[in-house]
Design an enzyme around this catalytic site. Structure first.
Site, PDB file in Angstrom:
ATOM      1  N   ASP A  68       0.811  -1.217   0.000  1.00  0.00           N
ATOM      2  CA  ASP A  68       0.000   0.000   0.000  1.00  0.00           C
ATOM      3  C   ASP A  68       0.847   1.270   0.000  1.00  0.00           C
ATOM      4  O   ASP A  68       2.069   1.216   0.191  1.00  0.00           O
ATOM      5  CB  ASP A  68      -0.972   0.004   1.198  1.00  0.00           C
ATOM      6  CG  ASP A  68      -0.337  -0.496   2.501  1.00  0.00           C
ATOM      7  OD1 ASP A  68       0.899  -0.538   2.583  1.00  0.00           O
ATOM      8  OD2 ASP A  68      -1.077  -0.844   3.432  1.00  0.00           O
ATOM      9  N   ASN A  80      -7.643  -3.836  14.418  1.00  0.00           N
ATOM     10  CA  ASN A  80      -9.033  -4.162  14.062  1.00  0.00           C
ATOM     11  C   ASN A  80      -9.091  -5.286  13.025  1.00  0.00           C
ATOM     12  O   ASN A  80     -10.131  -5.529  12.428  1.00  0.00           O
ATOM     13  CB  ASN A  80      -9.747  -2.913  13.528  1.00  0.00           C
ATOM     14  CG  ASN A  80      -9.054  -2.336  12.306  1.00  0.00           C
ATOM     15  OD1 ASN A  80      -8.072  -2.894  11.808  1.00  0.00           O
ATOM     16  ND2 ASN A  80      -9.561  -1.226  11.803  1.00  0.00           N
ATOM     17  N   HIS A 120      -7.281  -5.375  10.199  1.00  0.00           N
ATOM     18  CA  HIS A 120      -7.008  -4.975   8.812  1.00  0.00           C
ATOM     19  C   HIS A 120      -5.695  -5.575   8.310  1.00  0.00           C
ATOM     20  O   HIS A 120      -4.782  -5.835   9.088  1.00  0.00           O
ATOM     21  CB  HIS A 120      -7.062  -3.450   8.623  1.00  0.00           C
ATOM     22  CG  HIS A 120      -5.917  -2.685   9.203  1.00  0.00           C
ATOM     23  ND1 HIS A 120      -6.104  -1.484   9.861  1.00  0.00           N
ATOM     24  CD2 HIS A 120      -4.582  -2.902   9.220  1.00  0.00           C
ATOM     25  CE1 HIS A 120      -4.930  -1.020  10.238  1.00  0.00           C
ATOM     26  NE2 HIS A 120      -3.987  -1.858   9.867  1.00  0.00           N
ATOM     27  N   GLU A 122      -9.803  -2.253   5.558  1.00  0.00           N
ATOM     28  CA  GLU A 122     -10.407  -2.088   6.876  1.00  0.00           C
ATOM     29  C   GLU A 122     -11.660  -2.957   6.994  1.00  0.00           C
ATOM     30  O   GLU A 122     -12.203  -3.391   5.975  1.00  0.00           O
ATOM     31  CB  GLU A 122     -10.791  -0.604   7.067  1.00  0.00           C
ATOM     32  CG  GLU A 122      -9.640   0.368   7.009  1.00  0.00           C
ATOM     33  CD  GLU A 122      -8.708   0.283   8.222  1.00  0.00           C
ATOM     34  OE1 GLU A 122      -9.024  -0.406   9.207  1.00  0.00           O
ATOM     35  OE2 GLU A 122      -7.636   0.912   8.165  1.00  0.00           O
TER      36      GLU A 122
HETATM   37  C1  F6R Z   1       1.466  -1.747   6.292  1.00  0.00           C
HETATM   38  C2  F6R Z   1       0.083  -2.179   6.349  1.00  0.00           C
HETATM   39  C3  F6R Z   1      -0.691  -2.305   7.633  1.00  0.00           C
HETATM   40  C4  F6R Z   1       0.131  -2.777   8.827  1.00  0.00           C
HETATM   41  C5  F6R Z   1      -0.740  -2.903  10.080  1.00  0.00           C
HETATM   42  C6  F6R Z   1       0.077  -3.262  11.315  1.00  0.00           C
HETATM   43  O1  F6R Z   1       1.932  -1.707   4.964  1.00  0.00           O
HETATM   44  O2  F6R Z   1      -0.446  -2.413   5.330  1.00  0.00           O
HETATM   45  O3  F6R Z   1      -1.764  -3.170   7.415  1.00  0.00           O
HETATM   46  O4  F6R Z   1       0.721  -4.010   8.542  1.00  0.00           O
HETATM   47  O5  F6R Z   1      -1.387  -1.672  10.318  1.00  0.00           O
HETATM   48  O6  F6R Z   1       0.892  -2.187  11.617  1.00  0.00           O
HETATM   49  P1  F6R Z   1       2.060  -2.280  12.700  1.00  0.00           P
HETATM   50  O7  F6R Z   1       3.041  -3.287  12.188  1.00  0.00           O
HETATM   51  O8  F6R Z   1       2.648  -0.905  12.758  1.00  0.00           O
HETATM   52  O9  F6R Z   1       1.407  -2.722  13.970  1.00  0.00           O
END
Ligand code: F6R
Length: 241
Positions: free
Chosen positions: A67, A134, A136, A141
């Site tokens: 992303d 959550n 995702h 989401e």
């Molecule tokens: C990152 C992404 C997000 C993260 C997720 C966990 O490219 O797509 O889905 O993997 O938000 O984030 P952290 O690792 O910071 O807890």
């Protein structure tokens, strides 16, 4: 699903880096799907370390990221382009790396273009994922359906609020992002998901041991034939007995 339980974040990072190394050794010209966030930083650090020691070679490896924020230029230190260069790309010899282009105005065209890139590379061999609180994955989401392809998402108010500390003002916080869809992620031949910390224990249980539902996007991974979860003890502390 294979589950590797590690003592802590560092051990999780080493195990994940080992799995990525094995992939690169077994298929030197593989396509790696990569993630940003705090979860993979240790993994990237370990890979850079092994690269510097001559233990791993990325000369034929191509990467595609999950992303990118829409509207941020590459030199913005909050862009995922910047993050990936800082944490990995600037330190190893990866052949080619792709992220959605956040500066491309036409969202539909960019999303279609990104899917085409992935397809033309022959698909993703190993996709690295982090897990949101959550449930995702990427910027997918909780919703009432599983988005299939790369698409443009409106960031939730909560996310914009949480991100504002990284920007000069709330008006500078991106309102949208481009993300691989759930279908794009599910087409990867292998998935490696890394999770650490007690604050993720409930979502690990819900995502991997609860019902499969778009309200917990990561739960779809239960249907993927080759998923490896590497998580520390704290993140695995609330699994059903
Ligand atoms: C990152 C992404 C997000 C993260 C997720 C966990 O490219 O797509 O889905 O993997 O938000 O984030 P952290 O690792 O910071 O807890």
């Amino acid at each position: 699903m294979k589950i590797y339980k590690t003592k802590n974040y560092d051990a999780m990072s080493r195990t994940a880096a080992n799995i990525i190394s094995a992939q690169v050794i077994m298929k030197p010209n593989c396509v790696l799907g990569l993630a940003t966030g705090s979860s993979p930083i240790g993994t990237y650090k370990q890979l850079v370390d092994w690269y510097n020691k001559g233990d791993i070679n990325f000369a034929q490896v191509t990467t595609v990221n999950l992303d990118e924020y829409r509207g941020l230029t590459r030199d913005n230190d909050q862009s995922y382009y910047y993050f990936m260069h800082k944490n990995l790309f600037d330190h190893v010899n990866i052949k080619a790396s792709y992220l959605p282009d956040g500066t491309r105005e036409d969202a539909e065209e960019e999303c279609h273009h990104y899917e085409e890139i992935i397809r033309s590379l022959g698909g993703v061999d190993l996709q690295l994922l982090g897990l949101g609180h959550n449930g995702h994955i990427g910027f997918n989401e909780p919703a009432d359906h599983f988005p299939k392809e790369t698409h443009c998402v409106d960031l939730q108010e909560r996310t914009i609020e949480a991100n504002k500390r990284f920007f000069a003002s709330i008006d500078d916080v991106p309102r949208q992002a481009y993300t691989m869809g759930i279908g794009t992620i599910m087409r990867a031949r292998k998935i490696l998901i890394i999770v650490s910390g007690e604050d993720k224990a409930d979502i690990v249980r819900d995502a991997f041991f609860g019902p499969i539902t778009p309200t917990v996007p990561a739960s779809i991974l239960q249907l993927h034939p080759d998923v490896t979860l590497v998580a520390d003890e704290a993140a695995l502390s609330r699994l059903p007995q």
